[in-house]
Design an enzyme around this catalytic site. Structure first.
Site, short mmCIF file in Angstrom:
data_model
loop_
_atom_site.label_atom_id
_atom_site.label_comp_id
_atom_site.label_asym_id
_atom_site.label_seq_id
_atom_site.Cartn_x
_atom_site.Cartn_y
_atom_site.Cartn_z
N LYS A 126 39.94 37.27 39.21
CA LYS A 126 39.57 35.86 39.68
C LYS A 126 38.02 36.32 39.64
O LYS A 126 37.00 35.17 39.99
CB LYS A 126 39.98 35.54 40.43
N LYS B 113 38.77 45.08 34.47
CA LYS B 113 40.13 43.87 34.47
C LYS B 113 40.50 42.28 34.26
O LYS B 113 38.86 42.58 35.18
CB LYS B 113 40.40 44.61 35.48
N LYS C 224 36.59 46.62 46.81
CA LYS C 224 36.33 45.57 47.64
C LYS C 224 34.85 45.57 48.07
O LYS C 224 34.47 44.37 48.39
CB LYS C 224 37.32 44.41 48.12
P1 TYM Z 1 46.23 39.40 43.59
O1 TYM Z 1 46.62 38.13 44.12
O2 TYM Z 1 45.34 39.86 43.27
O3 TYM Z 1 47.01 39.01 42.22
C1 TYM Z 1 48.83 38.62 41.61
C2 TYM Z 1 49.45 39.66 40.73
O4 TYM Z 1 49.11 39.55 39.57
C3 TYM Z 1 48.34 40.49 39.27
N1 TYM Z 1 47.53 40.80 37.94
C4 TYM Z 1 47.37 41.23 37.08
N2 TYM Z 1 47.99 42.03 36.32
C5 TYM Z 1 48.01 41.85 34.83
N3 TYM Z 1 46.83 41.89 34.87
C6 TYM Z 1 45.95 41.94 35.70
N4 TYM Z 1 44.30 41.47 35.18
C7 TYM Z 1 45.76 41.04 36.64
N5 TYM Z 1 45.08 41.11 37.56
C8 TYM Z 1 46.33 40.72 38.83
C9 TYM Z 1 48.99 41.43 40.08
O5 TYM Z 1 48.78 43.18 40.51
C10 TYM Z 1 49.55 40.91 41.43
O6 TYM Z 1 50.83 41.36 40.78
N6 TYM Z 1 47.98 42.67 47.10
C11 TYM Z 1 48.38 41.04 45.99
C12 TYM Z 1 49.14 40.34 46.69
C13 TYM Z 1 50.55 40.24 47.73
C14 TYM Z 1 51.55 40.98 47.11
C15 TYM Z 1 51.95 41.29 48.17
C16 TYM Z 1 52.28 41.39 45.75
C17 TYM Z 1 50.83 40.64 49.21
N7 TYM Z 1 51.64 40.39 49.22
C18 TYM Z 1 53.65 42.08 48.79
C19 TYM Z 1 53.43 42.10 46.29
C20 TYM Z 1 53.90 42.07 47.66
C21 TYM Z 1 46.99 40.74 45.09
O7 TYM Z 1 45.94 40.95 45.39
O8 TYM Z 1 47.63 39.87 43.97
#
Ligand code: TYM
Length: 359
Positions: A223, A220, A116
């Site tokens: 967004k 991957k 990032k």
């Molecule tokens: P974020 O917002 O990037 O993504 C949310 C969830 O979606 C999953 N994900 C995917 N799974 C499969 N294939 C993909 N291409 C894909 N893109 C995203 C992510 O693995 C995630 O589960 N840091 C985290 C948010 C967060 C969090 C937490 C999660 C903050 N605090 C505590 C669990 C527990 C994030 O940025 O997810």
């Protein structure tokens, strides 16, 4: 407490559009857990400012949209706690404490930060660097035991375990003395007998832990990809979903009959995985039906399945999003319930550390 109460915690950032990866890799897998143990699902708006502040109106709208997506996907506010992170101050307080537990070396190894921040590391926010500490705080403010996420969050969850391990060790005697520890359920030489924080279990399983871009099976689905054709957004209508599946990149060969035949064929592997996840089956099952067939036959079946599975949810999400008052009421109620769990945890943590409580 004789043992840690099982508790699920997970979250999604309200940045950009929610896509199929978020749904299949995370949100859809949360739904059945609601009937198995207490569940907390957070809209992590405080994480959403680490890569630059979004437009303020867009940030609050995206927070409502993610909430609507949770509910449309089947997260029931009567079963689960749904709230936005910034409403529960304990996350921020515990994150600061974890800033002082985690080591620079640990965070320096985080691949998401490297990706990032890109080449301009000097200009990345301190918040982006400390992001995983806030994530550990999200989970551990509730002493969360299970965290269902996609594969890209694995390293962050390992860090969460490292933070919990170090805290439990550094304050082991104090935790015991105060009588607020829980016997370590899996005794090991690495940990004291009494723990305050559980060593969280990542839940990363199934055919959709890593959904790839529809334009490039080695990247991957995300967004931030500039090409909208690379992802299926949860706001896409049926025609757009079908079009994106039709245009998905493939190779010229027929589908194999065995999963081993998907090796070195990232696009084929991805589409088969998406089919399996949408259908609630496995890649093996999908290949039993479609093995030997061309993409010209498989893609229409996938498009139809995607539209059938996703459209009712995306319609419901659009409907819910319009009712801002209802969304806000769900978040308010969730924030109150979440605070009721996190407040006593932080009270304990302050006591463990030795912060003088004079109020
Ligand atoms: P974020 O917002 O990037 O993504 C949310 C969830 O979606 C999953 N994900 C995917 N799974 C499969 N294939 C993909 N291409 C894909 N893109 C995203 C992510 O693995 C995630 O589960 N840091 C985290 C948010 C967060 C969090 C937490 C999660 C903050 N605090 C505590 C669990 C527990 C994030 O940025 O997810």
């Amino acid at each position: 407490m004789a043992e840690f109460q099982p508790r699920v915690f997970s979250g999604v950032q309200p940045t950009g559009n929610l896509h199929l990866g978020n749904y299949l890799g995370a949100v859809s897998r949360w739904v059945p857990l609601q009937d198995r143990m207490p569940t907390i699902f957070c809209v992590v708006d405080s994480h959403a400012i680490t890569a630059g502040f979004p437009d303020p109106i867009e940030l609050s709208e995206a927070t409502r949209e993610v909430t609507a997506a949770y509910m449309a996907a089947g997260i029931d506010p009567n079963k689960s706690i749904i709230f936005n992170q910034s409403q529960v101050r304990e996350h921020m307080e515990l994150a600061w404490i974890f800033n002082c537990v985690a080591r620079m070396g640990w965070l320096n190894r985080m691949t998401q930060f490297k990706e990032k921040a890109g080449k301009n590391k000097e200009n990345a926010s301190v918040g982006l660097f400390a992001y995983p500490n806030l994530m550990a705080a999200d989970i551990l403010a509730y002493r969360g035991t299970h965290v269902p996420v996609g594969d890209d969050q694995k390293q962050h969850l390992e860090l969460t375990r490292d933070i919990a391990t170090k805290f439990n060790n550094d304050f082991g005697d104090r935790i015991k003395e105060l009588g607020i520890g829980v016997p370590n359920p899996t005794p090991s030489p690495e940990l004291p007998e009494q723990l305050y924080f559980p060593i969280t279990e990542p839940m990363i399983a199934g055919p959709a832990t890593r959904i790839m871009s529809l334009r490039d099976g080695t990247k991957k689905m995300s967004k931030s990809d500039p090409s909208d054709l690379s992802r299926i957004n949860l706001t896409d209508d049926a025609d757009t979903i079908a079009k994106k599946v039709r245009k998905a990149k493939t190779d010229p060969d027929a589908l194999p009959s065995e999963v081993g035949g998907l090796e070195e064929r990232p696009e084929a592997d991805n589409l088969v995985g998406i089919f399996a996840a949408l259908d609630g089956s496995s890649k093996e099952d999908v290949l039993k039906t479609f093995g030997g067939q061309q993409f010209s036959a498989f893609k229409p079946a996938l498009a139809e399945l995607a539209v059938t599975k996703l459209s009712p949810m995306t319609d419901e999400m659009r409907r819910l999003k319009e009712d801002k008052a209802q969304i806000d009421a769900v978040l308010k109620d969730g924030a109150e319930k979440a605070s009721a769990i996190a407040e006593p945890v932080l009270k304990d943590v302050r006591k463990i550390i030795g912060f003088l409580d004079v109020r």
